[in-house]
Write an enzyme that holds these catalytic residues in place. Structure first.
Site, mmCIF file in Angstrom:
data_model
loop_
_atom_site.group_PDB
_atom_site.id
_atom_site.type_symbol
_atom_site.label_atom_id
_atom_site.label_comp_id
_atom_site.label_asym_id
_atom_site.label_seq_id
_atom_site.Cartn_x
_atom_site.Cartn_y
_atom_site.Cartn_z
ATOM 1 N N HIS A 1 0.891 -1.712 0.256
ATOM 2 C CA HIS A 1 -0.036 -0.239 0.011
ATOM 3 C C HIS A 1 0.690 1.237 -0.228
ATOM 4 C CE1 HIS A 1 -3.277 2.377 1.104
ATOM 5 N NE2 HIS A 1 -2.983 3.493 1.969
ATOM 6 N N ASP B 1 0.574 5.149 -0.384
ATOM 7 C CA ASP B 1 0.264 6.346 -0.121
ATOM 8 C C ASP B 1 0.952 7.802 -0.736
ATOM 9 O OD1 ASP B 1 -1.982 6.013 1.910
ATOM 10 O OD2 ASP B 1 -0.181 5.533 3.123
#
Length: 1094
Positions: free
Chosen positions: A176, A178
């Site tokens: 993940h 960001d």
């Protein structure tokens, strides 16, 4: 005197004719073939020199006579001073009760809503097994300790459960990333993300059994643009070969609470279009592991983009526990307003606390952490449960495999199929080559052991998200995306999110409101630029001038799309001041753009550097102008000019503004300062009148032709009532300001969490406020100045939409505060009990219920555009131009948090408080509506609710303000500016043009990279209407058509050469329709079409 002026005018006219004749002569010289050389077709040097001299003389003449022309123009206008009237032929005047009566422009308008278009809001809904409001009513939210799965319960199983059907395990590696959180987007890319891609290329190629998923296309595009052709081709091979899957495929993993549906769609299109052009792949599954709560709008948009399945993670732990206990973690997510099942999409809810490895293999994080091989001893990350992972070798593989299988089996017991999903990753994982080896090699040894021992009854492998969903569909013997037998259907959303205890993530709904406001302004400007660009290119093609139009501007448009898209990331928008166009009115033209798809009658206000100003329409008619003070402080002012305009739908209109002596059409506001009397004085700007008086506690009123408002003489805030002229009842509406503190214990409010120290306390200050009351023909306003905010309530004296609601601006500055949150609270007579309504992403309304069993902070919800309370008599809607947190804590109340200043981190990873506050203008429209007589007895709260037509239009004018573009006149005369009305007629007024977006070229040749294709995407939304509220005339022709819209003749002076329905992100195409076909949309439907306009 008049004769002298007439002579001057005639002389000026002769001068203009002479200048024009000179231009014709020069033009004839330039184009006369007899004057050209026979060979080269060029002027001789002597003739070029003569021509240059003549041009220079002409420019000098024009420059010298510029002042004369200006004087001539003023003389002409002064000749007509005595007859200066508005387009209606009347002057504004005061009525007997003192309120201004403004002459309408005389154009008749009508409202015609077909009864069939009202039936949708009243119709029966499809039945769902899980309605989230009912789930909230059912649950105790008691947070009982569940053992190793602290927020759940003990899971047991029988050893032989998989004997007849082995367990299928899909371990899905992911990272993940960001796009900006603790570091900036570029810093993250440089430090970590680029290495993930580079390692991915090497490590996935080493073994075809290895799989990976990726979500954020913004990062992938950045890597792709820096990669050479060989790397690009190798990456494309991994994707097309199924080893690397692009999930969701948006530019970012969008926030779902604060973001507007325009931006959700736009960032999805940007990512999908990039993938289609560069890789040739279409995403099939959605992946949203990190948004802080989940909106019902997202599944609808993914469904319209032709995705078949989706995954969500951050859901309240009590809801997860309930869904797990009933094996409802996989469901068909249906829109609450769907009368059938056309919006259904298959959704997987992750059952445990987080998406990291300790919380994904099964219910016991102490065991799962032992299978996160990045945490092997000697690394920088370890297991908090004090039992580290062990490398898998022949001596321990059996024990390790059985221990892991036990977790897989327990997790599978929470679902209805014998297929289990096990994500393997975390934030910014796999940035080191070592981790790729640690995870893939150790897991492959475990898989090989499991798969080679039939008695374990398991088939384990690396997989992609879509491979998991495909296996679930296959196990249930249904097609991709279809509902498996006995799987539940759910409607509703998943706000507010709590990850543990009473830690509700309802603070971020308001955090950093300056940027939330700026984001919405930028979205409106981007949409306007998209529409105007598409229309300009189409008209250039129509006139054969395509080569002269600067299509290189498309690069700038693409950059703007991606910048706005990046801000929709769940760590960005979750974190403006209104533009004022200052105009030097010596002589300027003002081009006004109306970003709304309906004609617009409204008041436009611009700052001026002189109190002498006149405004003309394109055809030379003088408009009434209200001159008012522009205040730099509570008692210091300069000037601004307001005038009423009618603008074409999505079009441009031209107005001429210049410095001029007063006319009967120039009207000055009357300003009264209500002072506390303690040595305060006011400084006026001549010739704007200003009075002051000592404030008294008696209420005072201000009114227009449509509304009367009552204010407190003490506070200067709305306190008495709102009365509409067509409603004999007045409604008590009081505005209060309150503040929340934060807890004194170790857990305090921060950027994400709202942990108040109890109920809000009334805002107070030692000195009484300065209150300014302004009254004039076009608008009246009351401004109350407090230490930490100033509130302006303005009402427009304009027929139609703009004059039927209160324009409320609250300028907030809490930079001197510490651990305070400022809220605006509306207190009314409305008997809404415990039910109120908030919007989801500006797309749909969601009923909410205030639950006393929940803490105060759990009853706050995100609003992107509006919230309302209602009873059998009235509805009061607070329209918002920025995302904020809202609630109704008592019957008759509606409350929004305006800003938050918090001095500490809330332990959710950010590592800082909220201390970068800015002075922020929160803009609202407050709309009071009466329920029509026939609907009062039938009205009741229900699982769905819709704004009225007037409410939709009010939201549109608030979120899409008129854009003013000043234009300097050219030295050689009047600029070639004319009104531009792109439509031949009015759109149905329940239709919204989400975008008219130029589509990129689907080739990668360098010469076509930065120019648009011949195609345009038209994205339409047909809105659902509540017709049970009285709808006054909106000020323009408003009709509905049962969802029918003819496109072939819609665009003025353009030919429609292609009409093709496409999926929402333009990736899937249906067969083209006949060009003269009408498109048809159901209420609430969003549809996209590929057009070729020329």
């Amino acid at each position: 005197m008049k004769l002298k002026k007439q002579v001057t005018v005639c002389g000026g006219a002769i001068f203009c004719v002479a200048v024009f004749s000179l231009y014709l002569m020069l033009d004839r010289v330039q184009h006369d073939p007899a004057r050209r050389q026979n060979g080269g077709g060029n002027f001789p040097r002597s003739q070029i020199s003569v021509l240059q001299n003549r041009i220079e003389q002409l420019e000098q003449l024009l420059e010298e006579n510029h002042q004369i022309i200006s004087h001539i123009k003023d003389s002409v206008l002064e000749l007509t001073d005595t007859g200066a009237v508005s387009p209606s032929g009347q002057l504004p005047f005061r009525s007997a009760n003192g309120s201004w009566v403004l002459p309408f422009d005389g154009r008749p308008t009508f409202l015609s809503v077909k009864p069939q278009d009202c039936q949708f809001a009243q119709g029966r809904r499809g039945q769902t097994d899980l309605q989230m409001l009912d789930v909230y009513s059912l649950l105790k939210f008691d947070n009982v300790d569940g053992g190793v799965w602290k927020q759940g319960f003990e899971i047991t199983y029988e050893p032989g459960e998989w004997d007849s059907e082995p367990l299928q395990v899909f371990v899905v590696p992911h990272s993940h990333n960001d796009p900006g959180w603790i570091k900036t987007f570029d810093k993250y890319y440089t430090d970590q993300t680029q290495h993930i891609f580079n390692n991915m290329l090497v490590k996935l190629t080493e073994d075809p059994r290895r799989k990976f998923i990726w979500s954020e296309i913004s990062y992938f595009a950045k890597w792709w643009e820096s990669a050479d052709m060989h790397k690009q081709e190798a990456m494309r091979k991994l994707i097309l070969g199924g080893q690397l899957e692009m999930v969701t495929g948006g530019w970012v993993m969008s926030d779902e609470a604060n973001v507007h549906y325009f931006a959700m769609i736009d960032q999805l299109i940007e990512g999908h279009q990039w993938l289609e052009k560069n890789v040739g792949v279409t995403p099939r599954s959605g992946w949203a592991v990190d948004p802080f709560g989940h909106s019902a709008t997202m599944p609808y948009l993914l469904k319209r983009a032709n995705l078949t399945s989706m995954l969500i993670q951050r859901v309240h732990y009590s809801i997860k526990k309930h869904f797990a206990s009933t094996r409802s973690l996989e469901f068909m997510w249906r829109q609450a307003w769907d009368q059938k099942s056309s919006t259904d999409i298959f959704c997987h809810m992750m059952p445990f606390y987080s998406y990291d490895v300790p919380h994904t293999c099964g219910p016991d994080p102490k065991i799962c952490c032992q299978f996160d091989f990045k945490r092997l001893p000697g690394g920088r990350v370890n297991c908090p449960w004090k039992v580290p992972p062990r490398a898998v070798v022949e001596a321990n593989v059996a024990e390790r495999a059985h221990l892991l299988l036990d977790q897989y089996r327990k997790k599978s017991k929470l679902f209805r199929s014998k297929v289990v999903l096990v994500p393997l990753g975390d934030d910014f994982r796999y940035d080191k080559a070592l981790e790729w080896d640690q995870q893939y090699l150790n897991y492959q040894r475990l898989f090989d052991y499991m798969n080679s021992h039939p008695e374990m009854h398991v088939q384990a492998q690396f997989g992609t998200l879509t491979e998991y969903f495909t296996a679930v569909y296959k196990a249930n013997n249904v097609p991709q995306g279809a509902r498996p037998p006995d799987y539940p259907v759910l409607s509703g959303d998943f706000f507010a999110y709590a990850d543990r205890e009473d830690h509700y993530w309802s603070g971020y709904y308001t955090s950093r409101p300056f940027y939330k406001s700026m984001d919405r302004v930028l979205e409106s400007h981007l949409r306007g630029a998209e529409i105007l660009f598409s229309l300009a290119v189409a008209h250039a093609r129509h006139t054969g001038m395509e080569g002269r139009y600067p299509t290189s501007d498309y690069t700038l448009l693409t950059d703007a799309r991606r910048t706005v898209a990046l801000f929709q990331h769940h760590d960005a928008i979750t974190g403006t001041a209104k533009e004022n166009v200052v105009i030097d009115y010596g002589n300027r033209y003002l081009v006004l753009f109306n970003p709304v798809e309906q004609d617009r009658l409204c008041v436009v206000t611009v700052l001026v550097n002189s109190a002498r100003v006149r405004v003309l329409t394109e055809d030379g008619q003088t408009l009434p102008v209200q001159l008012s003070a522009q205040w730099s402080s509570a008692s210091q002012m300069s000037a601004e000019a307001s005038f009423m305009v009618r603008l074409p739908a999505l079009g441009l209109a031209v107005f001429h503004l210049y410095d001029s002596a007063d006319t009967p059409m120039t009207l000055r506001s009357e300003t009264l300062l209500r002072l506390s009397g303690r040595g305060q004085t006011a400084h006026a700007v001549d010739p704007l009148p200003l009075r002051s008086q000592t404030a008294d506690p008696q209420p005072f009123y201000t009114s227009t032709q449509s509304l009367t408002l009552g204010f407190s003489g003490t506070t200067g805030l709305l306190e008495q009532s709102i009365r509409r002229k067509d409603d004999p009842q007045e409604l008590k509406v009081q505005i209060q300001f309150v503040t929340y503190g934060t807890r004194s214990s170790k857990d305090k409010s921060g950027a994400y969490l709202f942990l108040p120290d109890g109920k809000a306390k009334p805002y107070s200050q030692k000195e009484p406020p300065v209150v300014r009351v302004v009254e004039g023909p076009l608008f009246s306003e009351v401004v109350a100045f407090y230490q930490h905010f100033q509130q302006t309530i303005r009402i427009h004296n304009v027929p139609g939409v703009d004059g039927l609601s209160l324009d409320v601006t609250t300028m907030v500055d809490i930079r001197e505060q510490s651990n305070k949150e400022l809220a605006m609270r509306l207190v009314t007579d409305i008997q809404n009990d415990d039910t109120f309504y908030t919007d989801l992403n500006g797309f749909q309304m969601q009923p909410r219920r205030r639950f006393l069993k929940l803490p105060l902070q759990a009853n706050f919800y995100p609003i992107a555009s509006q919230a309302y309370i209602q009873d059998s008599q009235h509805r009061l809607t607070l329209h918002s131009a920025q995302a904020l947190g809202a609630t109704s804590l008592e019957s008759g109340q509606l409350e929004v948090i305006l800003d938050r200043r918090l001095m500490q981190d809330d332990n959710r990873g950010l590592g800082q408080g909220l201390k970068d506050n800015k002075k922020t203008a929160n803009r609202f429209r407050l709309l009071l509506e009466s329920r029509s007589t026939g609907n009062k007895s039938e009205w009741k709260h229900g699982p769905t609710s819709f704004p009225s037509l007037l409410s939709h239009l009010t939201s549109a004018i608030l979120n899409h303000e008129v854009i003013a573009l000043p234009v300097l006149p050219k030295k050689r005369g009047i600029p070639p500016l004319h009104t531009f009305a792109p439509f031949t007629g009015a759109l149905p007024c329940d239709f919204h043009v989400i975008n008219l977006r130029s589509i990129q070229h689907q080739v990668t040749r360098s010469d076509d990279t930065h120019s648009p294709s011949p195609y345009t995407a038209l994205i339409l939304h047909r809105k659902g209407l509540d017709c049970g509220l009285e709808t006054p005339n909106p000020g323009f022709n408003c009709t509905t058509t049962e969802g029918q819209l003819g496109l072939s003749s819609l665009f003025r002076n353009l030919d429609l050469q292609l009409l093709q329905p496409v999926s929402l992100s333009l990736m899937y195409s249906s067969p083209p329709m006949a060009n003269d076909s009408s498109v048809s949309l159901e209420p609430m439907e969003i549809s996209a079409f590929r057009l070729k306009l020329r």
